[in-house]
Each structure stands twice: as structure tokens, then as C-alpha cells.
Design a protein around this motif. Structure first.
Motif, mmCIF file in Angstrom:
data_model
loop_
_atom_site.group_PDB
_atom_site.id
_atom_site.type_symbol
_atom_site.label_atom_id
_atom_site.label_comp_id
_atom_site.label_asym_id
_atom_site.label_seq_id
_atom_site.Cartn_x
_atom_site.Cartn_y
_atom_site.Cartn_z
ATOM 1 N N ILE A 1 0.901 -1.167 0.000
ATOM 2 C CA ILE A 1 0.000 0.000 0.000
ATOM 3 C C ILE A 1 0.935 1.211 0.000
ATOM 4 C CG2 ILE A 1 -1.692 1.313 1.311
ATOM 5 C CD1 ILE A 1 -2.774 -1.237 2.476
ATOM 6 N N HIS A 2 0.889 1.991 -1.079
ATOM 7 C CA HIS A 2 1.914 3.021 -1.291
ATOM 8 C C HIS A 2 1.901 4.109 -0.213
ATOM 9 C CE1 HIS A 2 4.465 4.737 -4.799
ATOM 10 N NE2 HIS A 2 4.952 5.119 -3.640
ATOM 11 N N TRP A 3 0.699 4.535 0.186
ATOM 12 C CA TRP A 3 0.545 5.543 1.240
ATOM 13 C C TRP A 3 -0.642 5.160 2.119
ATOM 14 C CZ3 TRP A 3 3.782 9.628 2.195
ATOM 15 C CH2 TRP A 3 4.728 9.927 1.204
ATOM 16 N N PRO A 4 -0.615 5.569 3.366
ATOM 17 C CA PRO A 4 -1.769 5.274 4.227
ATOM 18 C C PRO A 4 -2.901 6.260 3.984
ATOM 19 C CG PRO A 4 -0.072 6.431 5.492
ATOM 20 C CD PRO A 4 0.485 6.234 4.109
ATOM 21 N N ILE A 5 -3.093 6.603 2.734
ATOM 22 C CA ILE A 5 -4.076 7.609 2.331
ATOM 23 C C ILE A 5 -4.892 7.023 1.188
ATOM 24 C CG2 ILE A 5 -4.360 9.902 1.229
ATOM 25 C CD1 ILE A 5 -3.171 10.063 4.054
ATOM 26 N N ILE B 1 3.459 -2.383 3.448
ATOM 27 C CA ILE B 1 2.979 -1.005 3.501
ATOM 28 C C ILE B 1 4.135 -0.063 3.175
ATOM 29 C CG2 ILE B 1 1.073 -1.378 5.121
ATOM 30 C CD1 ILE B 1 2.938 -0.939 7.425
ATOM 31 N N SER B 2 3.806 1.186 2.961
ATOM 32 C CA SER B 2 4.847 2.173 2.676
ATOM 33 C C SER B 2 4.400 3.505 3.270
ATOM 34 C CB SER B 2 5.035 2.286 1.154
ATOM 35 O OG SER B 2 6.030 3.224 0.852
ATOM 36 N N ASN B 3 5.355 4.237 3.804
ATOM 37 C CA ASN B 3 5.089 5.563 4.384
ATOM 38 C C ASN B 3 4.118 5.516 5.562
ATOM 39 O OD1 ASN B 3 6.665 7.211 2.433
ATOM 40 N ND2 ASN B 3 5.217 6.355 0.966
ATOM 41 N N PHE B 4 4.110 4.419 6.290
ATOM 42 C CA PHE B 4 3.281 4.316 7.498
ATOM 43 C C PHE B 4 4.140 4.659 8.712
ATOM 44 C CE2 PHE B 4 -0.803 1.758 6.829
ATOM 45 C CZ PHE B 4 -0.827 1.928 5.450
ATOM 46 N N GLN C 1 0.016 0.513 13.797
ATOM 47 C CA GLN C 1 -0.777 -0.085 14.893
ATOM 48 C C GLN C 1 -2.264 -0.034 14.587
ATOM 49 O OE1 GLN C 1 1.029 2.213 18.032
ATOM 50 N NE2 GLN C 1 2.121 0.417 18.814
ATOM 51 N N ASN C 2 -2.656 1.028 13.918
ATOM 52 C CA ASN C 2 -4.061 1.178 13.529
ATOM 53 C C ASN C 2 -4.472 0.048 12.571
ATOM 54 O OD1 ASN C 2 -6.552 2.520 13.192
ATOM 55 N ND2 ASN C 2 -5.808 3.452 11.288
ATOM 56 N N LEU C 3 -3.567 -0.303 11.668
ATOM 57 C CA LEU C 3 -3.866 -1.402 10.735
ATOM 58 C C LEU C 3 -3.798 -2.753 11.443
ATOM 59 C CD1 LEU C 3 -4.227 -2.690 7.874
ATOM 60 C CD2 LEU C 3 -1.751 -2.504 7.588
ATOM 61 N N THR C 4 -2.749 -2.949 12.228
ATOM 62 C CA THR C 4 -2.533 -4.289 12.803
ATOM 63 C C THR C 4 -3.440 -4.554 14.022
ATOM 64 O OG1 THR C 4 -0.666 -3.452 14.096
ATOM 65 C CG2 THR C 4 -0.150 -4.466 11.976
ATOM 66 N N PHE D 1 -4.542 17.010 7.545
ATOM 67 C CA PHE D 1 -3.629 16.564 8.597
ATOM 68 C C PHE D 1 -2.282 16.239 7.943
ATOM 69 C CE2 PHE D 1 -6.214 13.058 6.967
ATOM 70 C CZ PHE D 1 -5.234 12.217 6.463
ATOM 71 N N ASP D 2 -1.270 16.030 8.772
ATOM 72 C CA ASP D 2 0.028 15.619 8.237
ATOM 73 C C ASP D 2 0.072 14.093 8.233
ATOM 74 O OD1 ASP D 2 2.833 14.741 8.220
ATOM 75 O OD2 ASP D 2 3.262 16.890 8.235
ATOM 76 N N VAL D 3 0.394 13.517 7.089
ATOM 77 C CA VAL D 3 0.343 12.063 6.971
ATOM 78 C C VAL D 3 1.305 11.365 7.944
ATOM 79 C CG1 VAL D 3 2.014 11.986 5.058
ATOM 80 C CG2 VAL D 3 0.362 10.150 5.308
ATOM 81 N N PHE D 4 2.324 12.067 8.400
ATOM 82 C CA PHE D 4 3.285 11.428 9.306
ATOM 83 C C PHE D 4 2.989 11.707 10.782
ATOM 84 C CE2 PHE D 4 5.568 11.586 5.229
ATOM 85 C CZ PHE D 4 5.800 10.228 5.079
ATOM 86 N N GLU D 5 1.873 12.377 11.054
ATOM 87 C CA GLU D 5 1.548 12.633 12.463
ATOM 88 C C GLU D 5 0.459 11.688 12.963
ATOM 89 O OE1 GLU D 5 0.930 16.838 12.610
ATOM 90 O OE2 GLU D 5 3.086 17.189 12.494
#
Ligand code: 1BO
Length: 371
Positions: free
Chosen positions: A180-184, A223-226, A232-235, A367-371
Motif C-alpha cells: 500500500i503506497h501511502w496510508p491515504i 505497507i509504505s510511508n506508514f 498499529q491502527n492497521l494491525t 492533517f500531516d500524513v506522518f503525524e
């Protein structure tokens, strides 16, 4: 154990039998040389001097043990994923490798010995990569092919068609790894319209990927960029297959020690994209004093120091290049002595992290994808 490669002692020069024979003193012979004889000897000596000086034996005799890359231990060439598959530790990354150049980069890489190509649907070059793979004589089972699901295709019904497109462009019927390239997640309609539900909980996307593993179209998923929170949200969901890797921006300027430590503790392998820094950072990465010093001490290039450091940190490394000599150079990774490895870790931690790849603003995310 995934991350438990011990660091072997670096081999030092052994004084091989007869290594210094040419420097042993000989008993003087009482013989008169003609002027011509002396001249011939002097000419031969002058011609051989550079070779003798460069030889290990000469340096070992004059200065004690020296290192060059042929004496350095190699780092692990593969990591083992939870599926049991072995993923090569260095890949050719083809992000930002343009049309008309990516094919020859892949051809050069395969000839140099690369077997891992890291791509993505959004890089818009999978067709040319596929043509280069087809033209090579490397059997499919020897290759490791990674692609990535773009943000627009996270809805379960869109995933298999997106994967099929990548498979067809690459000319293969399965991928070794699909991320999954981005968590977006974006909605299909409109440009970059956030799908809030699938972004908040990507489990439906993940379940479909698991189905495609069972169907044989993908061997491993990741995954990528998580960041940690998003992993943790996914798992937190009841996953059939845990993510095999997380591909992130990881380099001297953005070394992410917390993410690396957490990932090791949780059995998640990191893949480093932009390992030499993003385009604007490569020059300064190669000029870091610690990097240069270690390079000259070990007789390898600054790029090899950084790429080796990345593998020695226990990550997959994805250097991108379309320049033949650099592609070849980037594949050769060597074990860095522990004291030098630690110097690099410390130097990398000394400055505030400088992440370059963050599309949050460009995508107008709230939001910021890394926050
Ligand atoms: C948008 C691409 C980031 C690295 O894969």
C-alpha cells in the motif's frame, strides 16, 4: 530471526606465504654488470614500480595491515520474510527514473547482478521496466519484483484491476511484494479527494490484498510511508498476514531511529527509499566528513559507505540511479567496522530530522500524513 545477523569480525591481511619474496634481501653476488645490463634492470624496475607499490604485499611490508574492499566482509545479501521468501537486501529503485532511461537502467542492473527491482504503478514506468525484464535472460523465479497500490485504488473492488495492470505492464503473473503506497485513500472521482473511511481504517484494503495472496497473484504484502501509529491502527485488526515490510524515506538526514527500533522489536522489516538522501541531498550526503573518512579508510566509495550502513542497520536499501557506473557501484555493500558504524549512527542523529517526501500539503490533506 529476521534481524539478528551478527556482525562478523573484519578479516585482516594475512601475510601469505612468499608474499614478500620480492623484497627479501639477496646475498650480494660478486659479478660485474655491464652498463647495458644495469640500464635494462633500471627500466624494468621503473616499469614495475607502480604495480609493486599498489600491491598488498608492498603496503603490508611497509605499513602493516591495510584494508581495501576485497578484504571487507560482505553484508547479508537477503533477508527472510515471514512467508519464508528471501528478499534481496539491495534493489534498484526506479522512482523518478524517466521513460527512455529506466529500461537501460534495469538492463544494466540485471547484468551487474541485481535481482530486486522496486517499482510502483504511480512511477509510470512499469511498461518499460517490463520490456527490459523480458529482454533479459534472467528467469522470473530469480527476480524479486515489487510494485505498489496507488491511493486511488484502495477500494476493495479496484485493487485487483490495479494489480492486474501492473502485472501486465511488468509482463508477469505474480508480484513478489505489493505495498500500500501511502496510508491515504482517495476516492475514484475527483482529484485527490480523501476517502476518510478507508484512510481511517485500511482493513478492507488489506483484506483484499490478503485474498490476492491466497489467489497466488502476490507472494507478500506490505505497507509504505506508514508511521508507528498508522501501523498499529492497521494491525489492531485481525490480520491473516502481517505486513512483511514498511518502505519509508530513510537516510542520513532522516535516519528514524525510533521507527527502526520499534520495527525490529515488532518483526517488521524496513525498506529505505532515497537512501543517499533525496535529489537535493545526495551531494551533501557524500560529503559528510564521517562518510568520507570511512570511505577512504576502507577503500570504498562514499555511496557504498552509506548504502552499506543502511543494510547494516538491518534494512533493505533501494538506491535509485540510471547511471551505469553508479548502478554497479551501489550493489557492492560491505560490513563497516562497529566503531565506524556507530560514528555514522551518532552523526546521523546529531541534526534535526530532515524529511523531504511529505505530500500532505500538495494533496491538501487536513492533517500531516506522518503525524
Ligand atoms: C510518491 C512516491 C514516493 C516514493 O515511493
Amino acid at each position: 530471526m529476521l534481524f539478528s545477523q551478527g556482525y562478523q569480525q573484519l578479516p585482516t591481511f594475512d601475510k601469505g606465504a612468499g608474499e614478500h619474496d620480492s623484497f627479501q634481501r639477496k646475498e650480494p653476488r660478486k659479478r660485474r654488470f655491464s652498463l647495458l645490463g644495469i640500464a635494462v634492470i633500471v627500466i624494468i624496475m621503473c616499469a614495475s614500480l607502480p604495480r609493486i607499490i599498489r600491491s598488498r604485499g608492498f603496503w603490508a611490508a611497509c605499513h602493516g595491515p591495510q584494508r581495501n574492499s576485497s578484504t571487507l566482509a560482505k553484508l547479508p545479501s537477503h533477508y527472510t520474510l515471514p512467508s519464508g521468501d528471501k528478499i534481496p537486501s539491495v534493489a534498484l529503485g526506479v522512482w523518478q527514473a524517466g521513460k527512455g532511461e529506466v529500461g537501460s537502467a534495469v538492463t544494466t542492473a540485471l547484468k551487474a547482478g541485481y535481482r530486486h527491482i522496486d517499482g510502483a504503478w504511480i512511477y509510470r514506468n512499469e511498461e518499460e521496466v517490463g520490456q527490459a525484464l523480458k529482454a533479459s535472460s534472467v528467469p522470473r523465479e530469480e527476480l524479486w519484483l515489487t510494485s505498489k497500490l496507488w491511493n486511488t485504488f484502495h477500494a476493495p473492488e479496484d485493487i485487483e484491476p490495479a494489480l492486474d495492470q501492473s502485472l501486465s505492464m511488468l509482463g508477469t503473473d505474480y508480484l513478489d511484494l505489493y505495498l500500500i503506497h501511502w496510508p491515504i485513500a482517495f476516492k475514484k472521482e475527483g482529484a485527490n479527494v480523501l476517502d476518510e473511511d478507508l484512510t481511517a481504517d485500511p482493513y478492507p484494503t488489506w483484506q483484499k490484498l490478503e485474498e490476492l495472496v491466497d489467489k497466488g497473484k502476490i507472494r507478500n504484502i506490505g505497507i509504505s510511508n506508514f508511521n508507528i501509529r498508522r501501523i498499529q491502527n492497521l494491525t489492531a485488526n485481525k490480520l491473516k498476514y502481517q505486513p512483511a515490510v514498511n518502505q519509508v524515506e530513510l537516510n542520513f538526514w532522516n535516519p528514524q531511529p525510533e521507527l527502526l527500533k520499534w520495527s525490529k522489536e515488532n518483526g517488521l522489516l524496513l525498506e529505505a527509499y532515497s537512501p543517499l538522501g533525496s535529489n537535493t541531498q545526495v551531494g551533501k550526503s557524500l560529503a559528510v566528513p564521517e562518510v568520507k573518512d570511512i570511505a577512504s579508510k576502507l577503500g570504498i566509495t562514499p555511496a557504498q559507505v552509506i548504502i552499506s550502513w543502511s543494510v547494516q542497520r538491518g534494512t533493505i536499501v533501494l538506491p535509485k540511479s540510471v547511471t551505469a557506473s553508479r548502478i554497479v557501484e551501489n550493489l557492492d555493500v560491505f560490513e563497516i567496522p562497529q566503531e565506524d558504524f556507530e560514528k555514522l549512527e551518532e552523526a546521523a542523529a546529531l541534526h534535526p530530522p530532515q524529511r523531504v517526501v511529505n505530500p500532505s500539503n500538495g494533496w491538501k490533506l487536513p492533517f500531516d500524513v506522518f503525524e
